[in-house]
Design an enzyme around this catalytic site. Structure first.
Site, PDB file in Angstrom:
ATOM      1  N   ASP A  67       0.805  -1.230   0.000  1.00 33.24           N
ATOM      2  CA  ASP A  67       0.000   0.000   0.000  1.00 33.24           C
ATOM      3  C   ASP A  67       0.836   1.277   0.000  1.00 33.24           C
ATOM      4  O   ASP A  67       0.294   2.370   0.233  1.00 33.24           O
ATOM      5  CB  ASP A  67      -0.916  -0.007   1.238  1.00 33.24           C
ATOM      6  CG  ASP A  67      -2.101  -0.951   1.084  1.00 33.24           C
ATOM      7  OD1 ASP A  67      -2.863  -0.766   0.117  1.00 33.24           O
ATOM      8  OD2 ASP A  67      -2.258  -1.862   1.908  1.00 33.24           O
ATOM      9  N   GLU A  72      -0.676   9.407   1.749  1.00 27.11           N
ATOM     10  CA  GLU A  72      -1.459  10.285   2.625  1.00 27.11           C
ATOM     11  C   GLU A  72      -1.595   9.736   4.043  1.00 27.11           C
ATOM     12  O   GLU A  72      -1.634  10.492   5.017  1.00 27.11           O
ATOM     13  CB  GLU A  72      -2.860  10.466   2.041  1.00 27.11           C
ATOM     14  CG  GLU A  72      -3.815  11.211   2.954  1.00 27.11           C
ATOM     15  CD  GLU A  72      -5.186  11.372   2.339  1.00 27.11           C
ATOM     16  OE1 GLU A  72      -5.534  12.505   2.002  1.00 27.11           O
ATOM     17  OE2 GLU A  72      -5.903  10.353   2.170  1.00 27.11           O
ATOM     18  N   ASP A  73      -1.657   8.398   4.140  1.00 23.61           N
ATOM     19  CA  ASP A  73      -1.914   7.806   5.458  1.00 23.61           C
ATOM     20  C   ASP A  73      -0.712   7.873   6.392  1.00 23.61           C
ATOM     21  O   ASP A  73      -0.843   7.605   7.584  1.00 23.61           O
ATOM     22  CB  ASP A  73      -2.385   6.352   5.280  1.00 23.61           C
ATOM     23  CG  ASP A  73      -3.727   6.309   4.588  1.00 23.61           C
ATOM     24  OD1 ASP A  73      -4.591   7.135   4.947  1.00 23.61           O
ATOM     25  OD2 ASP A  73      -3.904   5.499   3.669  1.00 23.61           O
ATOM     26  N   ARG A  92       1.001  -1.788   7.201  1.00 27.76           N
ATOM     27  CA  ARG A  92       1.319  -0.473   6.645  1.00 27.76           C
ATOM     28  C   ARG A  92       2.276   0.331   7.529  1.00 27.76           C
ATOM     29  O   ARG A  92       2.790   1.364   7.095  1.00 27.76           O
ATOM     30  CB  ARG A  92       0.010   0.311   6.393  1.00 27.76           C
ATOM     31  CG  ARG A  92      -0.930  -0.401   5.411  1.00 27.76           C
ATOM     32  CD  ARG A  92      -1.892   0.553   4.758  1.00 27.76           C
ATOM     33  NE  ARG A  92      -1.176   1.643   4.114  1.00 27.76           N
ATOM     34  CZ  ARG A  92      -1.733   2.759   3.674  1.00 27.76           C
ATOM     35  NH1 ARG A  92      -3.028   2.913   3.818  1.00 27.76           N
ATOM     36  NH2 ARG A  92      -1.023   3.704   3.113  1.00 27.76           N
ATOM     37  N   ARG A 137      -9.038   2.397  11.696  1.00 29.48           N
ATOM     38  CA  ARG A 137      -7.596   2.632  11.585  1.00 29.48           C
ATOM     39  C   ARG A 137      -7.076   3.648  12.611  1.00 29.48           C
ATOM     40  O   ARG A 137      -5.881   3.652  12.928  1.00 29.48           O
ATOM     41  CB  ARG A 137      -7.270   3.160  10.179  1.00 29.48           C
ATOM     42  CG  ARG A 137      -7.653   2.224   9.046  1.00 29.48           C
ATOM     43  CD  ARG A 137      -6.781   0.985   9.020  1.00 29.48           C
ATOM     44  NE  ARG A 137      -7.195   0.046   7.988  1.00 29.48           N
ATOM     45  CZ  ARG A 137      -6.824   0.114   6.710  1.00 29.48           C
ATOM     46  NH1 ARG A 137      -6.024   1.089   6.308  1.00 29.48           N
ATOM     47  NH2 ARG A 137      -7.247  -0.778   5.851  1.00 29.48           N
ATOM     48  N   HIS A 167     -12.108   5.733   5.442  1.00 31.29           N
ATOM     49  CA  HIS A 167     -11.529   6.905   6.112  1.00 31.29           C
ATOM     50  C   HIS A 167     -12.503   8.082   6.102  1.00 31.29           C
ATOM     51  O   HIS A 167     -13.370   8.171   5.222  1.00 31.29           O
ATOM     52  CB  HIS A 167     -10.260   7.356   5.367  1.00 31.29           C
ATOM     53  CG  HIS A 167      -9.087   6.440   5.546  1.00 31.29           C
ATOM     54  ND1 HIS A 167      -8.398   5.894   4.479  1.00 31.29           N
ATOM     55  CD2 HIS A 167      -8.455   5.992   6.667  1.00 31.29           C
ATOM     56  CE1 HIS A 167      -7.397   5.143   4.940  1.00 31.29           C
ATOM     57  NE2 HIS A 167      -7.417   5.186   6.259  1.00 31.29           N
ATOM     58  N   CYS A 254      -5.460  10.011  -1.431  1.00 32.95           N
ATOM     59  CA  CYS A 254      -4.490   9.117  -0.735  1.00 32.95           C
ATOM     60  C   CYS A 254      -3.142   9.042  -1.409  1.00 32.95           C
ATOM     61  O   CYS A 254      -2.171   8.622  -0.794  1.00 32.95           O
ATOM     62  CB  CYS A 254      -4.998   7.692  -0.634  1.00 32.95           C
ATOM     63  SG  CYS A 254      -6.639   7.385  -1.084  1.00 32.95           S
TER      64      CYS A 254
HETATM   65  C1  CIR Z   1      -5.686   0.469   2.831  1.00 37.85           C
HETATM   66  O1  CIR Z   1      -6.652  -0.264   3.039  1.00 37.85           O
HETATM   67  O2  CIR Z   1      -5.026   0.953   3.738  1.00 37.85           O
HETATM   68  C2  CIR Z   1      -5.305   0.741   1.393  1.00 37.85           C
HETATM   69  N1  CIR Z   1      -5.572  -0.396   0.590  1.00 37.85           N
HETATM   70  C3  CIR Z   1      -6.042   1.953   0.865  1.00 37.85           C
HETATM   71  C4  CIR Z   1      -5.663   3.219   1.594  1.00 37.85           C
HETATM   72  C5  CIR Z   1      -6.345   4.409   1.040  1.00 37.85           C
HETATM   73  N2  CIR Z   1      -5.926   5.566   1.734  1.00 37.85           N
HETATM   74  C6  CIR Z   1      -6.675   6.639   1.901  1.00 37.85           C
HETATM   75  O3  CIR Z   1      -7.825   6.660   1.531  1.00 37.85           O
HETATM   76  N3  CIR Z   1      -6.142   7.658   2.556  1.00 37.85           N
END
Ligand code: CIR
Length: 261
Positions: A67, A72-73, A92, A137, A167, A254
């Site tokens: 990922d 962004e995360d 992650r 999360r 999110h 993201c």
């Molecule tokens: C996840 O599930 O963490 C990733 N497959 C997708 C993350 C998407 N991030 C976001 O919307 N900020």
């Protein structure tokens, strides 16, 4: 380091990992991802951000982290500092190291620590009001740690309830300075203080995830009613195909972190 304020706009991005098809999924069923197409779509995304005036700065690839493209995360960046997150999905958590290394060139970095978890996708910043979605999360310890990091700089941090999506930014993003684009069926917008908001058409609710770059709203392709509604409200709109990232439960915001150098 002392942050330089309102200098050029940076878009931090990261290459698509070869393992993207092993990504985390919470609300969508797994389906095959076309990796070459994903790479082309990400290149087009970076090119669009550049065309809109952002300087694209890349974090090194991390192919062992499926990922990693969803930078962004990994951080919440404000003018005064960068908060390096501790993503809620254990797979992650190692992603943050490469992102932290790059951000240290621009900001003092502080960290969300165990037992806190926080995904940047849960954080909506409207001026000095910071809204954090309580989610699968992002936990209360993560929210409190972000509050502790930002309150010395006079940010007010508010926890927000939402549902039906990964999110907070899946259901609500900021258009420019202070107007939200939101799906009120998934987030009660009265939780936000003194903001105007536009309602995303219900049948196109994933279009609520956008980024605004120098006044142009970038949203995912395939949401014509939302694009028309935004244009009718006087906004410049660009749609971009991110089909392979939607299969990975990703959206437009993201894939970059936008901040002033
Ligand atoms: C996840 O599930 O963490 C990733 N497959 C997708 C993350 C998407 N991030 C976001 O919307 N900020």
């Amino acid at each position: 380091m002392t942050p330089r304020r309102k200098a050029g706009l940076i878009a931090l991005t990261r290459p698509v990992s070869k393992t993207l098809d092993q990504c985390q999924l919470s609300h969508v069923a797994r389906e095959p991802i076309d990796l070459p197409l994903a790479k082309r779509q990400h290149t087009a995304y970076e090119a669009l951000l550049k065309k809109l005036g952002a300087e694209v700065v890349r974090v090194d690839a991390a192919h062992e982290l499926p990922d990693a493209v969803f930078v962004e995360d990994c951080a919440v960046v404000v003018d005064e500092l960068a908060v390096i997150t501790r993503p809620g999905a254990r797979s992650r958590q190692p992603e943050v190291e490469g992102v932290a290394q790059r951000l240290a060139e621009y900001r003092t970095c502080v960290r969300i620590d165990d037992p806190g978890t926080l995904d940047g996708g849960d954080v909506v910043v409207v001026g000095h009001d910071v809204y954090i979605g309580r989610s699968s999360r992002t936990n209360d310890a993560g929210i409190q740690q972000l509050r502790d990091a930002l309150s010395p700089f006079e940010y007010e941090v508010t926890a927000v309830e939402f549902g039906g999506a990964l999110h907070l930014k899946s259901v609500c993003t900021v258009l420019g300075a202070s107007t939200l684009l939101a799906d009120p069926r998934r987030v009660d917008v009265t939780q936000f203080r003194e903001v105007d908001y536009l309602v995303v058409p219900g049948h196109e609710w994933p279009a609520a995830n956008t980024v605004t770059v120098n006044g142009t709203v970038v949203l995912a392709a395939g949401f014509p009613d939302t694009a028309a509604m935004l244009e009718a409200n006087g906004l410049e709109v660009r749609a971009i195909n991110i089909s392979e990232f939607q299969k990975a439960e990703g959206a437009v915001s993201c894939k970059s972190i936008l901040f002033h150098a």
